[in-house]
Write a protein that holds these residues in place. Structure first.
Motif, PDB file in Angstrom:
ATOM      1  N   ASP A   1      75.658  93.312  26.318  1.00  0.00           N
ATOM      2  CA  ASP A   1      75.447  92.672  27.626  1.00  0.00           C
ATOM      3  C   ASP A   1      74.702  91.346  27.495  1.00  0.00           C
ATOM      4  OD1 ASP A   1      76.768  94.768  28.730  1.00  0.00           O
ATOM      5  OD2 ASP A   1      75.010  95.725  29.641  1.00  0.00           O
ATOM      6  N   ARG A   2      73.749  91.294  26.577  1.00  0.00           N
ATOM      7  CA  ARG A   2      72.986  90.055  26.372  1.00  0.00           C
ATOM      8  C   ARG A   2      73.912  88.924  25.930  1.00  0.00           C
ATOM      9  NH1 ARG A   2      69.364  91.093  21.995  1.00  0.00           N
ATOM     10  NH2 ARG A   2      68.854  92.955  23.165  1.00  0.00           N
ATOM     11  N   HIS A   3      74.806  89.223  24.991  1.00  0.00           N
ATOM     12  CA  HIS A   3      75.746  88.199  24.516  1.00  0.00           C
ATOM     13  C   HIS A   3      76.737  87.810  25.610  1.00  0.00           C
ATOM     14  CE1 HIS A   3      74.824  87.752  20.210  1.00  0.00           C
ATOM     15  NE2 HIS A   3      74.321  88.974  20.334  1.00  0.00           N
ATOM     16  N   THR A   4      77.209  88.808  26.354  1.00  0.00           N
ATOM     17  CA  THR A   4      78.183  88.547  27.416  1.00  0.00           C
ATOM     18  C   THR A   4      77.579  87.641  28.488  1.00  0.00           C
ATOM     19  OG1 THR A   4      79.168  90.720  27.016  1.00  0.00           O
ATOM     20  CG2 THR A   4      79.759  89.633  29.078  1.00  0.00           C
ATOM     21  N   GLU A   5      76.321  87.887  28.839  1.00  0.00           N
ATOM     22  CA  GLU A   5      75.642  87.063  29.846  1.00  0.00           C
ATOM     23  C   GLU A   5      75.511  85.614  29.389  1.00  0.00           C
ATOM     24  OE1 GLU A   5      71.989  89.154  30.474  1.00  0.00           O
ATOM     25  OE2 GLU A   5      73.024  90.837  31.486  1.00  0.00           O
TER      26      GLU A   5
ATOM     27  N   GLY B   1      77.752  84.142  27.803  1.00  0.00           N
ATOM     28  CA  GLY B   1      79.102  83.596  27.688  1.00  0.00           C
ATOM     29  C   GLY B   1      79.671  83.694  26.291  1.00  0.00           C
ATOM     30  N   GLU B   2      79.058  84.546  25.448  1.00  0.00           N
ATOM     31  CA  GLU B   2      79.534  84.730  24.079  1.00  0.00           C
ATOM     32  C   GLU B   2      80.304  86.045  23.978  1.00  0.00           C
ATOM     33  OE1 GLU B   2      75.908  84.966  21.949  1.00  0.00           O
ATOM     34  OE2 GLU B   2      75.273  82.923  22.422  1.00  0.00           O
ATOM     35  N   ILE B   3      81.210  86.111  22.996  1.00  0.00           N
ATOM     36  CA  ILE B   3      81.883  87.387  22.719  1.00  0.00           C
ATOM     37  C   ILE B   3      80.991  88.163  21.753  1.00  0.00           C
ATOM     38  CG2 ILE B   3      83.927  88.507  21.760  1.00  0.00           C
ATOM     39  CD1 ILE B   3      85.490  85.966  22.430  1.00  0.00           C
ATOM     40  N   PRO B   4      80.506  89.338  22.157  1.00  0.00           N
ATOM     41  CA  PRO B   4      79.631  90.107  21.265  1.00  0.00           C
ATOM     42  C   PRO B   4      80.350  90.478  19.968  1.00  0.00           C
ATOM     43  CG  PRO B   4      79.635  91.013  23.497  1.00  0.00           C
ATOM     44  CD  PRO B   4      80.747  90.023  23.433  1.00  0.00           C
ATOM     45  N   HIS B   5      79.608  90.422  18.845  1.00  0.00           N
ATOM     46  CA  HIS B   5      80.200  90.701  17.529  1.00  0.00           C
ATOM     47  C   HIS B   5      80.901  92.054  17.495  1.00  0.00           C
ATOM     48  CE1 HIS B   5      78.624  87.168  15.840  1.00  0.00           C
ATOM     49  NE2 HIS B   5      77.399  87.585  15.545  1.00  0.00           N
ATOM     50  N   ASP B   6      80.266  93.075  18.074  1.00  0.00           N
ATOM     51  CA  ASP B   6      80.828  94.428  17.975  1.00  0.00           C
ATOM     52  C   ASP B   6      82.167  94.528  18.698  1.00  0.00           C
ATOM     53  OD1 ASP B   6      78.527  95.769  16.615  1.00  0.00           O
ATOM     54  OD2 ASP B   6      77.496  95.103  18.423  1.00  0.00           O
TER      55      ASP B   6
END
Length: 205
Positions: free
Chosen positions: A110-114, A116-121
């Protein structure tokens, strides 16, 4: 560093962020204790386990993602190497096991999504699918999770799988490597080995 793969036709790979318990999990499967770097990000090359007489290798790829004290440039290089290894050997890889920390993964995604990044996992899960490697998500440290089903349903949603998680047992495997509770993962890997007509490898899982 990544060109030392043993000459084995079939492979199961383990990928994931640093500090998610991959080493503990590998020890459960192989019986081998192996050294991990004192600091995350130190290990830059794959660990291969080709002790079996069968034409098979188990591979633990270096951890990636945020690592304290490791420059972003180096973190990105590790991730690039991991992706390249998987892509290069995709035709030999029967299963890709993505190991995640069940306690923290939702917050990290959620932190990465917020931002605007695609989370690594999430990215790695879809990447495995894109190169036709069946992904199995080993959701580790579940002994520390109270809201088990809610957490696993939330994970499914973030990976683009419709909950409830129970219908994805060949893909979502809640485990606790430290406690030796890994049967859901063994069954999920076994499912894909059977699908690949490699029942001869089931004894390793």
């Amino acid at each position: 560093m990544f060109d030392t793969r043993p000459d084995r036709d079939s492979e199961v790979v383990f990928v994931g962020r640093s500090n998610v318990g991959k080493s503990t999990l590998m020890r459960e499967f192989t019986g081998h204790t192996f050294s991990t770097g004192a600091n995350p990000g130190v290990t830059r090359k794959p660990n291969h386990y080709d002790w079996a007489p069968e034409d098979f290798v188990l591979t633990d790829l270096p951890g990636f993602g945020f690592m304290e004290g490791v420059p972003e440039e180096r973190r990105e290089a590790i991730k690039t190497d991991v992706v390249r290894y998987v892509e290069t050997n995709a035709e030999h890889i029967l299963v890709g096991v993505l190991v995640i920390d069940g306690k923290s993964v939702i917050d990290i995604i959620d932190r990465h999504t917020e931002r605007g990044e695609i989370p690594h996992d999430v990215e790695l899960f879809h990447f495995l699918r894109d190169v036709d490697i069946p992904p199995v998500v080993a959701v580790n440290k579940m002994d520390k999770v109270d809201d088990r089903d809610d957490r696993l349903d939330a994970l499914c949603e973030r990976l683009g799988l419709y909950p409830p998680w129970q219908q994805w047992r060949e893909t979502i495997a809640p485990i606790s490597a430290k406690r030796g509770t890994i049967q859901p993962l063994e069954e999920a890997i076994g499912h894909h080995l059977h699908e690949a007509k490699r029942d001869d490898l089931l004894k390793f899982f």
